[in-house]
Design a protein around this motif. Structure first.
Motif, PDB file in Angstrom:
ATOM      1  N   ASN A  13       1.030  -1.333   0.230  1.00 40.25           N
ATOM      2  CA  ASN A  13       0.130   0.524  -0.103  1.00 40.25           C
ATOM      3  C   ASN A  13       0.641   1.548  -0.281  1.00 40.25           C
ATOM      4  O   ASN A  13       1.781   1.581   0.697  1.00 40.25           O
ATOM      5  N   SER A  14       0.623   2.261  -0.870  1.00 36.97           N
ATOM      6  CA  SER A  14       1.565   3.409  -0.880  1.00 36.97           C
ATOM      7  C   SER A  14       1.328   4.364   0.254  1.00 36.97           C
ATOM      8  O   SER A  14       2.094   5.113   0.352  1.00 36.97           O
ATOM      9  N   GLU A  15       0.005   4.127   1.356  1.00 34.74           N
ATOM     10  CA  GLU A  15       0.538   4.657   2.091  1.00 34.74           C
ATOM     11  C   GLU A  15       1.460   4.263   3.501  1.00 34.74           C
ATOM     12  O   GLU A  15       1.101   4.579   4.213  1.00 34.74           O
ATOM     13  N   ARG A  19       3.557  12.130  -3.155  1.00 32.66           N
ATOM     14  CA  ARG A  19       4.200  11.738  -2.792  1.00 32.66           C
ATOM     15  C   ARG A  19       5.257  11.717  -3.469  1.00 32.66           C
ATOM     16  O   ARG A  19       6.761  12.695  -2.867  1.00 32.66           O
ATOM     17  N   GLY A  46      -2.730   5.016  -2.894  1.00 32.76           N
ATOM     18  CA  GLY A  46      -3.361   5.910  -1.628  1.00 32.76           C
ATOM     19  C   GLY A  46      -3.997   7.006  -2.603  1.00 32.76           C
ATOM     20  O   GLY A  46      -3.028   8.207  -3.046  1.00 32.76           O
ATOM     21  N   THR A  47      -4.394   8.202  -1.586  1.00 29.24           N
ATOM     22  CA  THR A  47      -4.787   9.468  -2.092  1.00 29.24           C
ATOM     23  C   THR A  47      -3.139  10.097  -2.187  1.00 29.24           C
ATOM     24  O   THR A  47      -3.069  11.373  -2.367  1.00 29.24           O
ATOM     25  N   HIS A  48      -2.379   9.805  -1.571  1.00 31.17           N
ATOM     26  CA  HIS A  48      -0.949  10.233  -1.178  1.00 31.17           C
ATOM     27  C   HIS A  48      -0.249  10.048  -2.264  1.00 31.17           C
ATOM     28  O   HIS A  48       1.238  10.264  -1.262  1.00 31.17           O
ATOM     29  N   ASP A  74      -7.910   7.496  -5.314  1.00 32.61           N
ATOM     30  CA  ASP A  74      -7.867   8.612  -5.837  1.00 32.61           C
ATOM     31  C   ASP A  74      -8.764   9.250  -6.288  1.00 32.61           C
ATOM     32  O   ASP A  74      -9.128   8.427  -7.492  1.00 32.61           O
TER      33      ASP A  74
END
Length: 428
Positions: free
Chosen positions: A137-139, A167, A162-164, A190
């Motif tokens: 998971n990218s989070e 980054r 995810g939504t971030h 996202d």
């Protein structure tokens, strides 16, 4: 001890068949106890215990006492020597399938930044040198260090973006460590799909055979995917792209006759994109040797859109290869027109079809002539479904007598869903 336990293959077979006893929480509890029963059982039981693993914490807890502490956060509290990793690496090398989120924990422990810093000094080349399937998971706090966990055996990877994810200025580079990745699944949540990030990630891999994604790709990503020599399975769900990048897809022409587009693709699925996207995609292709095609399209029930769509499919796909065709056309334009049999005629060119499933929210207008022509065109059909999600008047349905054509020309048919008009039935 009976001599049968000396046979490695027999021990493996018995251990793999272990069922969870009533007093045990999971089969892992059984393997844990078996690993401590005797040395003969230890290796096989440990392999099965660690083969499928979730989360980092239980693995990092194998570090020596006094080097870490854990409450709601797992943190490293002492400098780690290379030998401190020996027990961790002894178990991690057995992991074949790994997910960075422990789904069994209702309140999962977070990882402190000290863990990330400690992993930079990992004495081995990889924390999970033999992992084959990886979910991440990218989070997750260690997502940016993904290359530290994988090895040359990685073949399947699942990415939850995810939504971030923005980054990360560029996608995580894994090709140097795992060039043999065969299957990729990407899920994003996202509102602004990370097209560039996902495209850059896919472009570094050249041996992909299966792609499933809920995001689409930019022009460079599509060009790379279309020329993958082994890509056999592609499914895209919910693409936000309004139109496939047809203009930039094959600039300006294919450079040589030997260069082919989607040469190995055998199964294609598009779910919830707009009809314009699918039409532009098929217009970019020629002699596509698909065996299975699944389409669930938005705004494709108007006469012009459905006609163009079916014609583009018939033009793009080889007629003697397709075996499965599943089309669901959803209307969001509030038009009241139905799809006529004449509009469906291009699909009858796929004379080797064995499974045909057509559905729409607006209904079909079919007559006996179409049913007879369809039956003659599809002699190998085994499963046939043509239905509407809304009620349509019986006058739009073919007469029940037309079923005789299907019985005559389709001897292999075993399953059929078709609305017919039985108000005027005349039999001999």
């Amino acid at each position: 001890m009976h001599r049968c336990w000396q046979i490695t293959e027999l021990r493996e077979h018995i251990f793999q068949s272990v069922q969870v006893p009533p007093l045990y929480h999971s089969v892992k509890s059984c393997y844990s106890r078996l690993s401590r029963t005797c040395r003969l059982f230890s290796e096989i039981a440990l392999d099965l215990l660690w083969e499928n693993h979730e989360g980092y914490c239980s693995l990092l807890q194998c570090l020596p006492e006094g080097t870490w502490e854990m409450d709601e956060t797992f943190r490293i509290i002492a400098a780690l020597r290379p030998e401190d990793w020996s027990r961790v690496l002894e178990y991690s090398k057995r992991i074949k399938c790994f997910s960075d989120i422990d789904h069994r924990d209702y309140s999962p422990v977070t990882l402190d930044v000290s863990v990330s810093e400690a992993l930079l000094c990992l004495p081995a080349g990889s924390l999970l040198p033999n992992v084959q399937n990886l979910g991440c998971n990218s989070e997750a706090p260690l997502f940016s260090q993904l290359p530290l966990f994988i090895g040359p055996h990685l073949s399947k990877i699942f990415l939850h973006l995810g939504t971030h994810v923005w980054r990360f200025p560029t996608s995580i580079q894994i090709a140097s460590r795992s060039p043999g990745v065969r299957e990729i699944r990407i899920v994003e949540d996202d509102r602004e799909p990370p097209l560039h990030w996902a495209s850059d990630f896919v472009r570094q891999l050249s041996q992909i055979r299966r792609i499933q994604t809920t995001t689409s790709f930019n022009d460079a990503g599509w060009r790379h995917i279309s020329r993958l020599p082994n890509l056999a399975f592609l499914v895209i769900r919910g693409s936000s792209q309004q139109v496939f990048p047809e203009a930039n897809f094959l600039p300006p022409r294919i450079s040589s006759e030997s260069e082919s587009i989607f040469a190995a693709l055998r199964s294609l699925g598009l779910y919830q994109p707009r009809a314009a996207f699918a039409i532009a995609l098929f217009r970019s292709l020629k002699n596509l040797q698909l065996k299975s095609l699944w389409l669930g399209l938005i705004d494709a029930t108007s006469p012009s859109a459905s006609t163009t769509l079916f014609q583009s499919i018939a033009s793009a796909c080889a007629h003697d290869h397709l075996r499965v065709l599943d089309l669901t056309l959803e209307d969001r334009t509030h038009e009241t027109c139905s799809i006529s049999g004449h509009t469906l005629y291009p699909l009858l060119q796929f004379h080797c079809l064995e499974h045909l499933d057509l559905s729409t929210t607006r209904g079909f207008v079919l007559d006996a002539a179409f049913i007879e022509r369809m039956a003659q065109a599809l002699p190998s059909i085994k499963s046939l479904s043509i239905y509407s999600h809304s009620q349509t008047p019986s006058s739009q349905h073919p007469p029940i007598a037309s079923l005789a054509s299907i019985a005559r020309y389709c001897p292999s048919l075993r399953h059929m869903v078709l609305d017919v008009n039985a108000t005027k039935f005349e039999g001999n």
